[in-house]
Scaffold this motif. Structure first.
Motif, PDB file in Angstrom:
ATOM      1  N   THR A  28       0.844  -1.190   0.000  1.00 56.24           N
ATOM      2  CA  THR A  28       0.000   0.000   0.000  1.00 56.24           C
ATOM      3  C   THR A  28       0.882   1.244   0.000  1.00 56.24           C
ATOM      4  N   ARG A  29       0.300   2.363  -0.379  1.00 57.46           N
ATOM      5  CA  ARG A  29       1.066   3.612  -0.352  1.00 57.46           C
ATOM      6  C   ARG A  29       1.421   3.987   1.089  1.00 57.46           C
ATOM      7  N   ALA A  30       0.516   3.713   2.023  1.00 61.19           N
ATOM      8  CA  ALA A  30       0.810   4.018   3.423  1.00 61.19           C
ATOM      9  C   ALA A  30       2.016   3.227   3.904  1.00 61.19           C
ATOM     10  N   GLU A  31       2.120   1.970   3.501  1.00 60.00           N
ATOM     11  CA  GLU A  31       3.285   1.176   3.885  1.00 60.00           C
ATOM     12  C   GLU A  31       4.551   1.728   3.237  1.00 60.00           C
ATOM     13  N   ALA A  32       4.458   2.176   1.992  1.00 56.81           N
ATOM     14  CA  ALA A  32       5.614   2.763   1.324  1.00 56.81           C
ATOM     15  C   ALA A  32       6.088   4.015   2.055  1.00 56.81           C
ATOM     16  N   VAL A  33       5.136   4.818   2.529  1.00 55.19           N
ATOM     17  CA  VAL A  33       5.483   6.011   3.295  1.00 55.19           C
ATOM     18  C   VAL A  33       6.235   5.629   4.566  1.00 55.19           C
ATOM     19  N   VAL A  34       5.720   4.633   5.295  1.00 56.09           N
ATOM     20  CA  VAL A  34       6.381   4.219   6.538  1.00 56.09           C
ATOM     21  C   VAL A  34       7.744   3.611   6.251  1.00 56.09           C
ATOM     22  N   ASN A  35       7.872   2.861   5.149  1.00 47.72           N
ATOM     23  CA  ASN A  35       9.192   2.350   4.780  1.00 47.72           C
ATOM     24  C   ASN A  35      10.199   3.483   4.620  1.00 47.72           C
ATOM     25  N   ASP A  36       9.794   4.525   3.886  1.00 46.70           N
ATOM     26  CA  ASP A  36      10.696   5.657   3.668  1.00 46.70           C
ATOM     27  C   ASP A  36      11.003   6.392   4.975  1.00 46.70           C
ATOM     28  N   LEU A  37       9.985   6.541   5.821  1.00 52.68           N
ATOM     29  CA  LEU A  37      10.209   7.193   7.112  1.00 52.68           C
ATOM     30  C   LEU A  37      11.152   6.366   7.974  1.00 52.68           C
ATOM     31  N   ILE A 187      -0.964  14.939   8.469  1.00 54.33           N
ATOM     32  CA  ILE A 187      -0.142  14.385   7.393  1.00 54.33           C
ATOM     33  C   ILE A 187      -0.881  13.291   6.629  1.00 54.33           C
ATOM     34  N   ALA A 188      -1.567  12.404   7.330  1.00 53.16           N
ATOM     35  CA  ALA A 188      -2.266  11.316   6.661  1.00 53.16           C
ATOM     36  C   ALA A 188      -3.329  11.848   5.701  1.00 53.16           C
ATOM     37  N   ARG A 189      -4.028  12.896   6.090  1.00 54.51           N
ATOM     38  CA  ARG A 189      -5.058  13.459   5.209  1.00 54.51           C
ATOM     39  C   ARG A 189      -4.425  14.289   4.096  1.00 54.51           C
ATOM     40  N   ARG A 190      -3.386  15.027   4.416  1.00 53.66           N
ATOM     41  CA  ARG A 190      -2.705  15.843   3.402  1.00 53.66           C
ATOM     42  C   ARG A 190      -2.087  14.963   2.326  1.00 53.66           C
ATOM     43  N   MET A 191      -1.541  13.829   2.718  1.00 55.67           N
ATOM     44  CA  MET A 191      -0.914  12.944   1.756  1.00 55.67           C
ATOM     45  C   MET A 191      -1.926  12.107   0.979  1.00 55.67           C
ATOM     46  N   GLY A 192      -3.154  12.021   1.483  1.00 56.67           N
ATOM     47  CA  GLY A 192      -4.155  11.184   0.837  1.00 56.67           C
ATOM     48  C   GLY A 192      -4.160   9.761   1.340  1.00 56.67           C
ATOM     49  N   LEU A 193      -3.574   9.516   2.507  1.00 58.28           N
ATOM     50  CA  LEU A 193      -3.577   8.187   3.097  1.00 58.28           C
ATOM     51  C   LEU A 193      -4.883   7.899   3.814  1.00 58.28           C
ATOM     52  N   GLN A 225       7.982  13.087  13.745  1.00 56.84           N
ATOM     53  CA  GLN A 225       9.235  13.793  13.442  1.00 56.84           C
ATOM     54  C   GLN A 225       9.192  14.410  12.046  1.00 56.84           C
ATOM     55  N   PHE A 226       8.640  13.687  11.090  1.00 52.59           N
ATOM     56  CA  PHE A 226       8.508  14.208   9.732  1.00 52.59           C
ATOM     57  C   PHE A 226       7.630  15.459   9.719  1.00 52.59           C
ATOM     58  N   GLY A 227       6.555  15.449  10.495  1.00 52.30           N
ATOM     59  CA  GLY A 227       5.696  16.626  10.569  1.00 52.30           C
ATOM     60  C   GLY A 227       6.414  17.834  11.122  1.00 52.30           C
ATOM     61  N   ARG A 228       7.275  17.605  12.081  1.00 55.98           N
ATOM     62  CA  ARG A 228       8.001  18.722  12.676  1.00 55.98           C
ATOM     63  C   ARG A 228       9.083  19.252  11.750  1.00 55.98           C
ATOM     64  N   GLU A 229       9.740  18.357  11.003  1.00 55.87           N
ATOM     65  CA  GLU A 229      10.859  18.780  10.171  1.00 55.87           C
ATOM     66  C   GLU A 229      10.445  19.238   8.776  1.00 55.87           C
ATOM     67  N   PHE A 230       9.417  18.588   8.200  1.00 50.41           N
ATOM     68  CA  PHE A 230       9.116  18.838   6.796  1.00 50.41           C
ATOM     69  C   PHE A 230       7.665  19.250   6.520  1.00 50.41           C
ATOM     70  N   CYS A 231       6.703  18.723   7.262  1.00 51.11           N
ATOM     71  CA  CYS A 231       5.304  18.884   6.878  1.00 51.11           C
ATOM     72  C   CYS A 231       4.515  19.567   7.982  1.00 51.11           C
ATOM     73  N   TYR A 248       7.613  13.729  -1.270  1.00 49.13           N
ATOM     74  CA  TYR A 248       6.817  14.466  -2.256  1.00 49.13           C
ATOM     75  C   TYR A 248       6.125  13.528  -3.240  1.00 49.13           C
ATOM     76  N   ASP A 249       6.814  12.505  -3.705  1.00 50.46           N
ATOM     77  CA  ASP A 249       6.249  11.619  -4.717  1.00 50.46           C
ATOM     78  C   ASP A 249       5.132  10.734  -4.177  1.00 50.46           C
ATOM     79  N   HIS A 250       5.028  10.616  -2.865  1.00 52.50           N
ATOM     80  CA  HIS A 250       3.959   9.819  -2.258  1.00 52.50           C
ATOM     81  C   HIS A 250       2.722  10.664  -1.935  1.00 52.50           C
ATOM     82  N   CYS A 251       2.815  11.977  -2.088  1.00 54.89           N
ATOM     83  CA  CYS A 251       1.839  12.885  -1.476  1.00 54.89           C
ATOM     84  C   CYS A 251       0.854  13.457  -2.486  1.00 54.89           C
TER      85      CYS A 251
END
Length: 273
Positions: A28-37, A187-193, A225-231, A248-251
């Motif tokens: 899933t895209r959500a899993e891909a996001v967590v992998n990258d995080l 973040i979950a809503r902004r990214m479309g998760l 942490q991602f929300g604090r640093e980037f989003c 960016y490519d996941h969002c």
């Protein structure tokens, strides 16, 4: 892998251990996001904190920053916690008998101290009455089915879904628990998760359905942490440059318009171009 900043952990200093997972193609895209995080921040499994202390810490963190709640927690533990000579000390019993005005003064740095002191004393009384004390409550959190523990926690005045889930994760060490705070919700809503109009519970349900259970814990802490640093809420990194955001490519950038610089809550629809 960098050390995890303690301010991201509502459960406090956790008995966490390093964990590894295979970052092959995510389902899933959500899993891909967590992998990258996980690659960017850390991969840890959680569990082992004192359940009652984790509950108290998370109540203190409600509607305030970690910068404010941490000193309140430290002051509470200094005043009501055990000293080296008292191995039988029970924090729940100590707080159940605490004078509210004294406790409120002790935790004043956390804000809403009258309300929070009342919640903490009420929770301590409930835990002493129903479980016998902090140790027995901890055993309940670790050993009983997660659904039963969550239901019991939510029945305590002042305990909402995020608080219950943090206790399940940080004290219970449960897989498949993804606490949703303001960062995760945004973040979950902004990214479309999750749907743009999803409340905190709906976001949790989507994330827990789409992310393997063993990845939920560090997904939660890494997304904060991602929300604090980037989003951040007002100035996501993509406003400056798409390459400034590692996800960016996941969002879907719901409510964000890099072209115009407009940012709105995802529930309000597309930002104005």
């Amino acid at each position: 892998m960098p050390e995890e900043p303690q301010e991201n952990i509502s459960g406090g200093e956790t008995a966490s251990t390093a964990a590894r997972f295979t970052t092959s193609e995510a389902e899933t895209r959500a899993e891909a996001v967590v992998n990258d995080l996980g690659e960017r921040y850390w991969q840890k499994t959680y569990g082992g904190t004192n359940a009652f202390e984790s509950l108290v810490r998370t109540i203190l963190s409600q509607n305030t920053s970690d910068v404010a709640s941490q000193p309140a927690h430290d002051a509470l533990m200094e005043r009501y916690g055990a000293d080296d000579s008292d191995a039988d000390h029970d924090l729940a019993a100590a707080l159940a008998s605490a004078e509210q005005s004294a406790l409120a003064e002790t935790i004043s740095s956390a804000g809403l101290y009258n309300q929070k002191s009342s919640m903490i004393i009420g929770a301590a009384e409930r835990i002493c009455d129903e479980y016998g004390g902090a140790d027995e409550f901890g055993a309940f959190v670790r050993e009983e089915p997660a659904t039963a523990v969550r239901e019991a926690l939510l029945d305590i005045h002042g305990v909402g879904p995020k608080t219950a889930d943090c206790v399940l994760l940080f004290a219970g060490g449960r897989d498949g628990v993804f606490p949703v705070d303001t960062h995760v919700h945004r973040i979950a809503r902004r990214m479309g998760l999750a749907p743009a109009d999803a409340d905190h519970e709906a976001v949790r349900e989507h994330l827990e359905a789409d992310i393997p259970g063993e990845k939920c814990g560090f997904g939660h802490t890494a997304m904060i942490q991602f929300g604090r640093e980037f989003c951040s809420a007002r100035e996501p990194a993509c406003l400056d440059d798409p390459e400034a955001c590692p996800l960016y490519d996941h969002c879907d950038r719901v409510g964000v318009s890099p072209e115009s610089g407009a940012v709105v809550d995802p529930s309000k629809g597309a930002a104005e171009e």
